[in-house]
Structure formats: C-alpha cells, structure tokens
Design an enzyme around this catalytic site. Structure first.
Site, mmCIF file in Angstrom:
data_model
loop_
_atom_site.group_PDB
_atom_site.id
_atom_site.type_symbol
_atom_site.label_atom_id
_atom_site.label_comp_id
_atom_site.label_asym_id
_atom_site.label_seq_id
_atom_site.Cartn_x
_atom_site.Cartn_y
_atom_site.Cartn_z
ATOM 1 N N ALA A 1 -18.744 16.521 -26.190
ATOM 2 C CA ALA A 1 -18.935 15.269 -25.466
ATOM 3 C C ALA A 1 -19.283 15.498 -23.994
ATOM 4 C CB ALA A 1 -17.683 14.415 -25.585
ATOM 5 N N HIS A 2 -19.510 14.396 -23.291
ATOM 6 C CA HIS A 2 -19.991 14.490 -21.909
ATOM 7 C C HIS A 2 -18.967 15.139 -20.982
ATOM 8 C CE1 HIS A 2 -18.605 9.993 -21.309
ATOM 9 N NE2 HIS A 2 -17.610 10.796 -21.597
ATOM 10 N N ASN A 3 -19.511 15.932 -20.070
ATOM 11 C CA ASN A 3 -18.753 16.597 -19.004
ATOM 12 C C ASN A 3 -17.761 17.648 -19.492
ATOM 13 O OD1 ASN A 3 -19.150 13.503 -17.776
ATOM 14 N ND2 ASN A 3 -19.688 15.180 -16.396
#
Length: 345
Positions: free
Chosen positions: A243-245
């Site tokens: 997922a993001h980051n």
C-alpha cells in the site's frame, strides 16, 4: 525471436562459478536439470541432503555439489562450499533470455518523441512509452507494457509482457518486473463525510531500488504525499499488495499473497512468508522473519522469528479449539481469582 540454448564446457562453467572441477573439462553441456532427470548433456546439482539418495544413479554430465560429497559422485564434479548459490549462478548461464534480446523498437510500439532511450534498448509490440520517460542502457520493455510519463527506468532492467508502470515512478538498475504487475497505481485513500467517500489524490510516487524483482500480478501503490520506497535487492513474489507510503528495507523478501497496509515500515533482511498481513503504520525492525499466514497488528522491535497463524487440523478438533478460544478470557479471569485466593488475598 527464439534463441538457441547456450552450450558451455565444464571448464568454462567452473571458471564462471569459481568452482573446483574433477573430470573432463572439455565435456560440453547444454542445460541444467535435477539429479533424477538430468541427461548426459546436462549439469545437475545437490544442495539439499534429502536428495543424496539420487546421487548414485544420476546420468548427468556433472554434478554441482559440496566437496564433502565429491567422493560418492559417479560422474564429474563441480565443487563449491555453497552449491545452492552456485546453482543460482548456473541457472542464469543457461537462461535463454539473459542478454539475448534484440535491441530496437517494434513498429507496433508507441514511443513519445521526447522519450530518452539508452543504448541497446528493446521495446516490444503494442508497448507504450509516454512523454518524458527515460530508459537506461539495455532496458527491455516487453509486449503490451505501458510506461507512464516522466518515469525513469535504470540500465539492464526488464519489463515482461503487460507490465504497467504509472507516471513519475523511479525504477533502479537490473530490476525485473513480471507480467501483470502494476507499479504506481493510486493508494487506497478516501475521506468519508458520513454519507459517502471522497477520493484523496495520491501525489507521491514509487521508488524501486537496484536489483528489485516483482512477481506477476503484484501491486505497489504510489504514496499519498511522499514516496513508497522499495530498497535494493528486495524480492517480491506474485500477488503481493503493498500500500501507499510503505517502506521496505534492502535485501528483504516477501512471499506470495503478502499484504502490507499503508505507511508501514519493514526493515532490512526481513522475510515475510506467504499470506502474511501487516497492519498499517507499523515498524518492523531489521532481521525479522514472519511465518506464513501470520497477522501482525503491533510493531516488532526485536529481530527473530514470529508467528500467529495456526496449522491445519481435523475439523472436529478445530471446532472444539475455536470454542475454547472464545472462553480464554473467562478462563484467565477465573485462574486469576483462584491464584489470588490461594495467596490468601
């Protein structure tokens, strides 16, 4: 284009591997196989003692093995202290794709006028290279791939057929992206107003370090603001969701169907077994191994092996244990009261 299988002498193989050689160095071999299946023009390997039983009957031209097993080998030997590592190198020597891609742009590819292509780049049919893209020397972009605007891909990297790399992604050198993987799609970011969801624009990117490999149909989402970062030499299996980051440290490995929620940080030299799930905003320190199907909901600050999934058992036993699991809190309270009474409290 189809390429011929490479042929090498045992002496050439020994030199490439830095291996000892016992036997005819001029013997020509054309492939690699298991001890049981190898023919007289193939090299076999022995890296696991469980397969020692197959050594006496092998028909291989030579066997790659530890020096301790050379005396019992019925054919020529290539000896290394780490035969499994030697096998990895040997497999690349016989890879029909390695270093044999014809450079050039297929007539059915679409390449933006301002894209910058290094020496020896190969771009397959129906591939799309958008504006501002930079491809380093020797990059291979397979059929049907899409490389989004302003993305940079380092030298020697390979995108197999139907890979999608979104805009503004940085891919290091010698990276391998397998078919169907998606790098840089939007992260799962939405705000709720009580009645519905409102999309949060994902303004960050993805950075893949050198020598990363991403399996088929895996997804690495772009960051919401900063970048999602995958360190050098990280190996990611098929059908993995990052997922993001998220940040993953160098030399870590993720087996199939791992899922990592947003903003979690995984350290260096970590190994996540198949189906492992990591909740968001966690920190996993360096040197952690998490066994398959484990769910991690708290940060891990000490290196070691961690597990949470339970092994399969007969259904009747599992049903009884599931009932007891629901009773654990009550049992613990009762035990605490008994211990307190036993102490005279």
């Amino acid at each position: 284009m189809t390429h011929d299988t490479p042929s090498l002498t045992l002496a050439e193989i020994a030199a490439r591997l830095g291996a000892g050689l016992q036997g005819d160095g001029e013997r020509l071999v054309r492939g690699l196989a298991t001890l049981r299946d190898a023919g007289p023009d193939q090299v076999a390997f022995l890296a696991n003692r469980a397969y020692l039983k197959d050594l006496p009957g092998t028909r291989a031209a030579a066997v790659l093995l530890h020096p301790d097993h050379a005396e019992t080998c019925p054919t020529a030997c290539l000896t290394l202290d780490n035969p499994y590592l030697g096998y990895a190198e040997l497999s690349r020597l016989f890879d029909p794709l390695a270093g044999r891609e014809d450079a050039g742009i297929h007539p059915a590819a679409v390449v933006a006028d301002d894209a910058r292509l290094g020496e020896g780049v190969a771009i397959g049919p129906q591939a799309v290279i958008e504006s501002g893209v930079e491809l380093g020397d020797g990059v291979v972009v397979g059929p049907g791939c899409v490389v989004g605007a302003d993305t940079r891909i380092g030298e020697g990297s390979r995108l197999h057929a139907n890979v999608t790399v979104y805009h503004g992604v940085v891919v290091g050198a010698r990276v391998i992206l397998h078919s169907g993987c998606v790098i840089g799609a939007d992260g799962f970011g939405f705000a709720h107003d009580g009645a519905g969801w409102h999309k949060i624009a994902q303004l960050g990117g993805v950075v893949l370090g050198d020598d990363v490999e991403v399996g088929s149909c895996s997804s690495i989402d772009r960051g919401a603001l900063g970048d999602t970062v995958i360190g050098e030499d990280v190996k990611i299996d098929s059908q993995v969701q990052i997922a993001h980051n998220v940040q993953i440290g160098a030399h870590s490995a993720l087996a199939g169907c791992v899922g990592i929620a947003g903003s979690t940080r995984v350290g260096r030299h970590c190994m996540l077994g198949g189906g492992v799930g990591l909740s968001g905003h966690l920190t996993i320190c360096d040197g952690v191994q998490i066994t398959g199907m484990s769910l991690v909901t708290n940060s891990i600050h000490e290196p070691g092996v961690y597990s949470s999934g339970t092994g399969a058992m007969e259904n009747a036993q599992w049903r009884r244990n599931a009932v007891r699991f629901k009773q654990l809190d009550d049992i613990a309270r009762r035990l605490h009261r008994l211990e307190k009474a036993g102490r005279g409290g």
